[in-house]
Design an enzyme around this catalytic site. Structure first.
Site, short mmCIF file in Angstrom:
data_model
loop_
_atom_site.label_atom_id
_atom_site.label_comp_id
_atom_site.label_asym_id
_atom_site.label_seq_id
_atom_site.Cartn_x
_atom_site.Cartn_y
_atom_site.Cartn_z
N LYS A 35 0.85 -1.20 0.00
CA LYS A 35 0.00 0.00 0.00
C LYS A 35 0.88 1.24 0.00
O LYS A 35 1.60 1.52 0.96
CB LYS A 35 -0.92 0.03 1.22
CG LYS A 35 -1.99 1.14 1.04
CD LYS A 35 -2.76 1.46 2.28
CE LYS A 35 -2.07 2.44 3.17
NZ LYS A 35 -1.81 3.77 2.55
N GLU A 57 9.43 0.11 11.21
CA GLU A 57 10.50 1.09 10.97
C GLU A 57 9.87 2.46 11.16
O GLU A 57 9.10 2.91 10.31
CB GLU A 57 11.02 0.98 9.52
CG GLU A 57 11.71 -0.30 9.21
CD GLU A 57 13.09 -0.41 9.83
OE1 GLU A 57 13.62 0.62 10.28
OE2 GLU A 57 13.61 -1.52 9.90
N CYS A 99 13.67 9.94 8.02
CA CYS A 99 13.57 9.33 9.36
C CYS A 99 14.89 9.43 10.10
O CYS A 99 14.91 9.46 11.31
CB CYS A 99 13.14 7.88 9.24
SG CYS A 99 14.17 6.92 8.14
N GLU A 107 9.71 14.55 16.92
CA GLU A 107 10.15 14.47 15.53
C GLU A 107 9.35 15.47 14.71
O GLU A 107 8.12 15.43 14.71
CB GLU A 107 9.91 13.06 14.97
CG GLU A 107 10.41 12.93 13.54
CD GLU A 107 10.02 11.62 12.87
OE1 GLU A 107 8.88 11.17 13.04
OE2 GLU A 107 10.88 11.06 12.17
P1 NAD Z 1 2.07 7.63 8.78
O1 NAD Z 1 2.36 6.73 9.93
O2 NAD Z 1 1.05 8.70 8.94
O3 NAD Z 1 1.61 6.79 7.49
C1 NAD Z 1 2.35 5.71 7.00
C2 NAD Z 1 1.47 4.78 6.22
O4 NAD Z 1 0.53 4.17 7.11
C3 NAD Z 1 0.65 5.44 5.11
O5 NAD Z 1 0.64 4.59 3.99
C4 NAD Z 1 -0.74 5.52 5.73
O6 NAD Z 1 -1.79 5.54 4.79
C5 NAD Z 1 -0.78 4.24 6.53
N1 NAD Z 1 -1.78 4.22 7.60
C6 NAD Z 1 -2.30 5.28 8.26
N2 NAD Z 1 -3.18 4.84 9.20
C7 NAD Z 1 -3.20 3.49 9.12
C8 NAD Z 1 -3.91 2.47 9.82
N3 NAD Z 1 -4.77 2.74 10.80
N4 NAD Z 1 -3.67 1.17 9.49
C9 NAD Z 1 -2.78 0.86 8.52
N5 NAD Z 1 -2.12 1.79 7.80
C10 NAD Z 1 -2.31 3.09 8.11
O7 NAD Z 1 3.49 8.25 8.38
P2 NAD Z 1 3.78 9.47 7.41
O8 NAD Z 1 3.38 10.72 8.08
O9 NAD Z 1 3.29 9.15 6.05
O10 NAD Z 1 5.40 9.37 7.35
C11 NAD Z 1 6.22 9.99 8.26
C12 NAD Z 1 6.71 9.02 9.32
O11 NAD Z 1 7.39 7.90 8.75
C13 NAD Z 1 7.74 9.70 10.21
O12 NAD Z 1 7.53 9.38 11.55
C14 NAD Z 1 9.05 9.10 9.72
O13 NAD Z 1 10.11 9.15 10.63
C15 NAD Z 1 8.65 7.70 9.40
N6 NAD Z 1 9.66 7.07 8.53
C16 NAD Z 1 10.44 6.05 9.04
C17 NAD Z 1 11.42 5.46 8.24
C18 NAD Z 1 12.31 4.34 8.75
O14 NAD Z 1 12.86 3.59 7.94
N7 NAD Z 1 12.48 4.17 10.04
C19 NAD Z 1 11.59 5.91 6.94
C20 NAD Z 1 10.79 6.94 6.47
C21 NAD Z 1 9.82 7.50 7.28
#
Ligand code: NAD
Length: 485
Positions: free
Chosen positions: A171, A245, A279, A377
């Site tokens: 997704k 992650e 991240c 963050e």
């Molecule tokens: P998010 O957690 O809002 O969304 C991530 C994904 O989860 C999206 O595809 C979203 O549609 C989906 N999602 C949302 N609610 C859900 C639910 N209830 N059930 C299942 N899926 C759901 O994150 P974001 O704002 O898109 O991205 C930023 C975050 O990602 C930051 O915290 C960043 O640090 C983290 N990040 C981590 C890494 C790593 O490798 N550690 C890499 C990149 C980003």
């Protein structure tokens, strides 16, 4: 407007519902995206489930060859994919071009690894038994990724999962899904059997439908800690294995014996690259008091010299943020931190004009080490600075966080570097460098940063389960158990 489709069971299809994707440089809609319904998600999981036995039964060498083909296609299509990612997320073209070329290397690494995932033979303590371990793919994987670097963050899931013999429903984030939906064309071109890889997009509802689906065996998630909590709760439905992650608040530590110019360049790249939407952003600068003024002066000069502009222009060094809500949150936390006593060194003001721009910002929080900009963050181009006196204080500040993803240490002292490496609680420690990654090196965190490890051999093993096989070698009949008693 451009239109994108889902890729389910080897077919490209429209969805009943859709949404507009905004160009972050202008704030205007440029493309129409399909929004997956629970039924679409269900069909994708069913397709992956039907494809699983065939894919798992294909020789590992054959799976590797398909992954090699995919890697070549990604490398060839890199300019197109980079342009799409830049358009849909605002990540600058210099960065998307370099990163996507490297994404091909991740597929290559896992292509080569596919036929090196080995089982084992055990020297069992019984003379008439052969016991060995088969490493088998776990089943259907639900991969859920955030909006930044979607091609990269999905490669670190798809590569090892497909090499191990799993099938995948991926997704894409509802923000900036264009490059992943377009990448589906390469999966098709490479010749993966229908259902082995399915790619769709949609918001939390689609994510929920996917991660609670009873046929999901493993959920590979990258995103924020709040969503991670939902995902862990979702996994109570199917008891799927979960790898997380998540975000970070990574310390970038500069000791007074460091090469300050090198460290300043690494710090600028470590926080302002990807407009801070990384991240591993080195968002907490811990700097030894003796060099603080000198180091901050260098950072201020460099931050103010950054070329801010259209993400598609080659000369641009910092582009817009991906979404308006992201910018609002960053601006609010910066304002709160300043109100709490943090000193604005540079930036910190939403510029006039279109698009979701926010300037490189430095906040000196040495007198306010608990300001929100130090603890939360921000996922934006904001550096929070805290000065320290001693090595012990540096280590205490470095570990004073609920996150534990990455860290950087700048010093010329080998012994000091070793002590910091031992003491820092983070999944990655970079010494006299920052933000280096490779498919060969595992990556992941502790605490609120999650607990998965992506990259390297271990990531592929994570998509397998051990099957223990017992084979009796004796031709003697098995004695009647009641006689034995
Ligand atoms: P998010 O957690 O809002 O969304 C991530 C994904 O989860 C999206 O595809 C979203 O549609 C989906 N999602 C949302 N609610 C859900 C639910 N209830 N059930 C299942 N899926 C759901 O994150 P974001 O704002 O898109 O991205 C930023 C975050 O990602 C930051 O915290 C960043 O640090 C983290 N990040 C981590 C890494 C790593 O490798 N550690 C890499 C990149 C980003």
């Amino acid at each position: 407007m451009d239109r994108f489709q889902h890729y389910i069971d080897g077919r490209f299809e429209d969805a009943a519902e859709g949404f507009d994707s905004l160009d972050p440089a202008t704030g205007t809609a440029w493309a129409r995206m399909p929004a997956a319904s629970a039924d679409d998600v269900c069909r994708a999981v069913d397709a992956a489930d039907r494809a699983f036995a065939g894919w798992a039964g294909t020789t590992a060498t054959a799976r590797g060859k398909l992954l090699y083909r995919l890697a070549d296609l990604v490398a060839e299509a890199a300019p197109r994919l980079a342009a799409l990612e830049t358009r849909d997320t605002g990540k600058i073209i210099r960065e998307t071009t370099a990163q996507i070329a490297y994404v091909a290397e991740y597929y290559r690494y896992y292509a080569g690894l596919a036929d090196k995932i080995e089982g084992a033979h055990l020297p069992i303590d019984k003379p008439d038994m052969e016991v060995w371990l088969r490493r088998e793919p776990v089943g259907v994987v639900a991969a859920v990724v955030p909006w930044n670097s979607q091609l990269f963050l999905s490669a670190v899931k798809l590569g090892p999962a497909l090499a191990a013999g799993c099938t995948v429903v991926l997704k894409a984030s509802e923000d900036g899904p264009a490059p992943l939906l377009d990448f589906a064309r390469l999966v098709y071109q490479a010749g993966f059997p229908p259902g082995v890889v399915n790619i769709l997009t949609g918001g939390p509802e689609a994510g929920h439908a996917l991660t609670t689906h009873p046929k999901i065996a493993h959920i590979a998630f990258t995103g924020g800690p709040e969503t991670a909590r939902h995902i862990v709760r979702s996994s109570a439905e199917n008891l799927a294995k979960v790898s997380l992650e998540l975000g970070g608040k990574s310390p970038f530590i500069v000791f007074d014996d460091a090469d300050l110019e090198s460290a300043a360049n690494a710090q600028v790249a470590g926080i302002f690259a990807a407009t801070g939407q990384s991240c591993v952003a080195g968002s907490r600068l811990l700097v030894q008091r003796g060099v603080k003024d000198d180091f901050l002066a260098r950072l201020k000069t460099k931050a103010e010299a950054v070329t801010i502009g259209a993400p598609g222009a080659m000369e641009t060094e910092v582009g817009p943020l991906c979404t308006a809500r992201q910018r609002e949150r960053i601006d609010r936390i910066v304002a709160e931190s300043v109100a709490a006593g943090a000193r604005l060194v540079t930036g910190g003001r939403v510029p006039d004009g279109p698009g979701f721009y926010y300037p490189p910002t430095i906040l000196d929080c040495s007198d306010t080490p608990n300001a929100a900009s130090v603890t939360e963050e921000l996922f934006g181009p904001v550096l929070s600075v805290v000065a320290f006196e001693t090595e012990e204080e540096a280590l205490r500040l470095a570990n004073d966080t609920a996150y534990g993803l990455a860290s950087g240490v700048f010093t010329r002292s080998l012994t000091l570097a070793h002590r910091m490496i031992r003491g820092i609680r983070a999944g990655v420690v970079w010494v006299n460098t920052y933000r280096a990654v490779s498919p060969i090196a595992p990556f992941g965190g502790h605490g609120l940063s999650g607990h998965g490890r992506e990259g390297g051999l271990a990531a592929a093993l994570d998509y397998t389960a051990v099957k223990t096989v017992w084979l009796r070698t004796s031709d003697d009949p098995i004695p009647d158990p009641f006689v034995m008693r």
